[in-house]
Design an enzyme around this catalytic site. Structure first.
Site, PDB file in Angstrom:
ATOM      1  N   GLU A  87       2.033  -2.924   8.075  1.00 21.54           N
ATOM      2  CA  GLU A  87       1.505  -1.563   7.980  1.00 21.54           C
ATOM      3  C   GLU A  87      -0.016  -1.535   7.799  1.00 21.54           C
ATOM      4  O   GLU A  87      -0.570  -0.548   7.324  1.00 21.54           O
ATOM      5  CB  GLU A  87       2.200  -0.817   6.838  1.00 21.54           C
ATOM      6  CG  GLU A  87       3.703  -0.712   7.021  1.00 21.54           C
ATOM      7  CD  GLU A  87       4.419  -0.149   5.811  1.00 21.54           C
ATOM      8  OE1 GLU A  87       4.295   1.068   5.586  1.00 21.54           O
ATOM      9  OE2 GLU A  87       5.095  -0.901   5.102  1.00 21.54           O
TER      10      GLU A  87
ATOM     11  N   SER B 220       7.455   2.753   6.413  1.00 22.09           N
ATOM     12  CA  SER B 220       7.019   3.295   7.699  1.00 22.09           C
ATOM     13  C   SER B 220       8.115   3.259   8.764  1.00 22.09           C
ATOM     14  O   SER B 220       7.832   3.370   9.949  1.00 22.09           O
ATOM     15  CB  SER B 220       5.773   2.551   8.229  1.00 22.09           C
ATOM     16  OG  SER B 220       4.641   2.883   7.450  1.00 22.09           O
TER      17      SER B 220
ATOM     18  N   TYR C  90       3.718   8.351  13.129  1.00 16.35           N
ATOM     19  CA  TYR C  90       2.291   8.184  13.358  1.00 16.35           C
ATOM     20  C   TYR C  90       1.832   8.498  14.774  1.00 16.35           C
ATOM     21  O   TYR C  90       0.683   8.231  15.105  1.00 16.35           O
ATOM     22  CB  TYR C  90       1.898   6.745  12.990  1.00 16.35           C
ATOM     23  CG  TYR C  90       2.263   6.396  11.567  1.00 16.35           C
ATOM     24  CD1 TYR C  90       1.669   7.060  10.503  1.00 16.35           C
ATOM     25  CD2 TYR C  90       3.225   5.435  11.284  1.00 16.35           C
ATOM     26  CE1 TYR C  90       2.009   6.766   9.194  1.00 16.35           C
ATOM     27  CE2 TYR C  90       3.576   5.125   9.975  1.00 16.35           C
ATOM     28  CZ  TYR C  90       2.957   5.800   8.940  1.00 16.35           C
ATOM     29  OH  TYR C  90       3.300   5.518   7.643  1.00 16.35           O
TER      30      TYR C  90
ATOM     31  N   ARG D 106       6.194   9.498  -3.875  1.00 16.82           N
ATOM     32  CA  ARG D 106       6.834  10.347  -2.866  1.00 16.82           C
ATOM     33  C   ARG D 106       8.305   9.975  -2.803  1.00 16.82           C
ATOM     34  O   ARG D 106       8.643   8.808  -2.600  1.00 16.82           O
ATOM     35  CB  ARG D 106       6.194  10.154  -1.501  1.00 16.82           C
ATOM     36  CG  ARG D 106       6.635  11.228  -0.487  1.00 16.82           C
ATOM     37  CD  ARG D 106       6.305  10.822   0.942  1.00 16.82           C
ATOM     38  NE  ARG D 106       7.170   9.760   1.420  1.00 16.82           N
ATOM     39  CZ  ARG D 106       6.731   8.623   1.970  1.00 16.82           C
ATOM     40  NH1 ARG D 106       5.443   8.395   2.101  1.00 16.82           N
ATOM     41  NH2 ARG D 106       7.580   7.697   2.373  1.00 16.82           N
TER      42      ARG D 106
ATOM     43  N   ASP E 286      11.817  10.405  -0.946  1.00 21.52           N
ATOM     44  CA  ASP E 286      12.415  10.778   0.335  1.00 21.52           C
ATOM     45  C   ASP E 286      13.894  11.079   0.133  1.00 21.52           C
ATOM     46  O   ASP E 286      14.629  10.265  -0.464  1.00 21.52           O
ATOM     47  CB  ASP E 286      12.252   9.648   1.349  1.00 21.52           C
ATOM     48  CG  ASP E 286      10.791   9.342   1.649  1.00 21.52           C
ATOM     49  OD1 ASP E 286       9.953  10.241   1.473  1.00 21.52           O
ATOM     50  OD2 ASP E 286      10.487   8.209   2.064  1.00 21.52           O
TER      51      ASP E 286
ATOM     52  N   GLU F 213      14.879   6.802  -0.846  1.00 16.57           N
ATOM     53  CA  GLU F 213      13.973   5.801  -1.406  1.00 16.57           C
ATOM     54  C   GLU F 213      12.791   6.507  -2.055  1.00 16.57           C
ATOM     55  O   GLU F 213      12.577   7.705  -1.853  1.00 16.57           O
ATOM     56  CB  GLU F 213      13.493   4.822  -0.339  1.00 16.57           C
ATOM     57  CG  GLU F 213      12.803   5.465   0.839  1.00 16.57           C
ATOM     58  CD  GLU F 213      12.552   4.460   1.959  1.00 16.57           C
ATOM     59  OE1 GLU F 213      11.418   3.956   2.026  1.00 16.57           O
ATOM     60  OE2 GLU F 213      13.482   4.178   2.737  1.00 16.57           O
TER      61      GLU F 213
ATOM     62  N   ASN G 180       8.566   5.989  -2.806  1.00 21.06           N
ATOM     63  CA  ASN G 180       7.366   5.265  -2.390  1.00 21.06           C
ATOM     64  C   ASN G 180       6.292   5.417  -3.459  1.00 21.06           C
ATOM     65  O   ASN G 180       5.946   6.540  -3.841  1.00 21.06           O
ATOM     66  CB  ASN G 180       6.874   5.838  -1.052  1.00 21.06           C
ATOM     67  CG  ASN G 180       5.809   4.983  -0.406  1.00 21.06           C
ATOM     68  OD1 ASN G 180       4.807   4.656  -1.032  1.00 21.06           O
ATOM     69  ND2 ASN G 180       6.019   4.646   0.848  1.00 21.06           N
TER      70      ASN G 180
ATOM     71  N   GLY H 100       1.574   7.332   2.012  1.00 20.98           N
ATOM     72  CA  GLY H 100       0.570   7.403   3.052  1.00 20.98           C
ATOM     73  C   GLY H 100      -0.373   8.574   2.860  1.00 20.98           C
ATOM     74  O   GLY H 100      -0.006   9.612   2.295  1.00 20.98           O
TER      75      GLY H 100
END
Length: 330
Positions: free
Chosen positions: A30, A166, A236, A275, A277, A290, A292, A296
């Site tokens: 990443e 990602s 992305y 964050r 999810d 999950e 994070n 990002g």
């Protein structure tokens, strides 16, 4: 209208006199995304009047920390470098305070099966799963193992690396015949695969910030990938995904989503920001996929979208976080 706790913290937080180091790049898969995140963080901090510089996590980092110790570090590294806790442990050795959770909590959140076990122990919904190392996969017989997984978890399934982000190496498996290829693709990124029951529903991300008044959930962001899977390209590549911030949720469901996200953040011992999810199923029940610890920060990333949806300024948010990090060393 009275200010929210987040807004009150932003009014009082200041980092204009601090020297901040933004770490980005690294050697993970990443790296490119991390560099984009780092540049976004750098620009946001400078727009808020914070003195900041961007640096890679390479052999020059420790001499630089010794020669010119920063007041605070922002970790914009993704993948193992920024999220498995190892770099945070080194920063602790260097007495360099950083934004985000400590090394122990990062290690826990980074390993998805371990994190899911903690969530389950705390009564936080997360899909059923099995973690399968490549060696066991081979030793026990791939066909027999995969047949048992399908019998136990059913179809469809989600296959993804136990450590990574990602969407790299992740695949939705709708037919048992496609499972072996999905496992091979996953093992290209990690030696252990996480196979979990696929949850149909709305993809939602909830960013959690603690700017001084305890963790607060920002508005949830709804994720609508054009091909139905939120993979690397969907994350992305412009035009591959539509985001709704805030998510198109009934207020009661949005409240439940925020509550579950905050519970996950707390159960994993996280700090400053994260964050979470989730999938919201057809009954309005959120399920944590999950968490994070180094979200990002690119132009298509979810935490900046949530900050904007909350009516906040990313530079001021980051400035407050680095101010809190610097205060921890003091």
């Amino acid at each position: 209208m009275a200010a929210t706790p987040v807004e009150r913290s932003l009014v009082t937080g200041s980092a204009a006199d601090l020297h901040v180091l933004v770490l980005a790049g690294g050697l993970s898969y990443e790296r490119d995304v991390s560099l984009r995140s780092g540049r976004r963080v750098l620009d946001a901090l400078r727009s808020a009047g914070v003195e900041a510089e961007l640096r890679d996590a390479d052999v020059a980092l420790l001499p630089a920390l010794a020669a010119d110790p920063p007041d605070a570090v922002v970790i914009a590294l993704h993948g193992a470098t920024g999220e498995d806790g190892s770099l945070r442990g080194v920063l602790d050795l260097c007495d360099a305070p950083y934004v985000g959770c400590d090394a122990r909590a990062a290690r826990l959140a980074w390993d998805k099966p371990s994190a899911k076990a903690v969530l389950r122990e705390n009564g936080i919904p997360t899909p059923d799963w099995v973690a399968l190392p490549h060696d066991r996969f081979s030793e026990l017989g791939a066909v027999a193992v995969l047949d048992r997984i399908v019998d136990r978890l059913g179809l469809p399934l989600m296959v993804k690396p136990t450590q990574g982000g990602s969407g790299l190496g992740a695949a939705v498996v709708k037919d048992a015949a496609a499972l072996p290829a999905a496992m091979v693709g996953c093992f290209a990124y990690d030696s252990t695969a996480l196979v979990e029951r696929y949850m149909a529903g709305m993809d939602v991300a909830v960013s959690v910030l603690d700017l001084g008044d305890g963790p607060q959930a920002l508005p949830p962001v709804e994720i609508v990938p054009r091909n139905g899977v939120y993979d690397y390209a969907a994350r992305y590549t412009a035009g591959r995904t539509t985001w709704h911030a805030p998510a198109r949720l009934d207020p009661a469901v949005a409240g439940a989503v925020a509550e579950v996200a905050l519970a996950a953040h707390t159960a994993l011992g996280l700090r400053d920001l994260s964050r979470v999810d989730l999938i919201v199923d057809g009954d309005g029940q959120p399920h944590v996929l999950e968490v994070n610890v180094s979200p990002g920060m690119t132009e298509t990333s979810l935490l900046p979208l949530a900050v904007q949806a909350a009516g906040l300024d990313l530079g001021r948010v980051l400035g407050t976080l680095v101010g809190r990090a610097a205060a921890r060393r003091s």
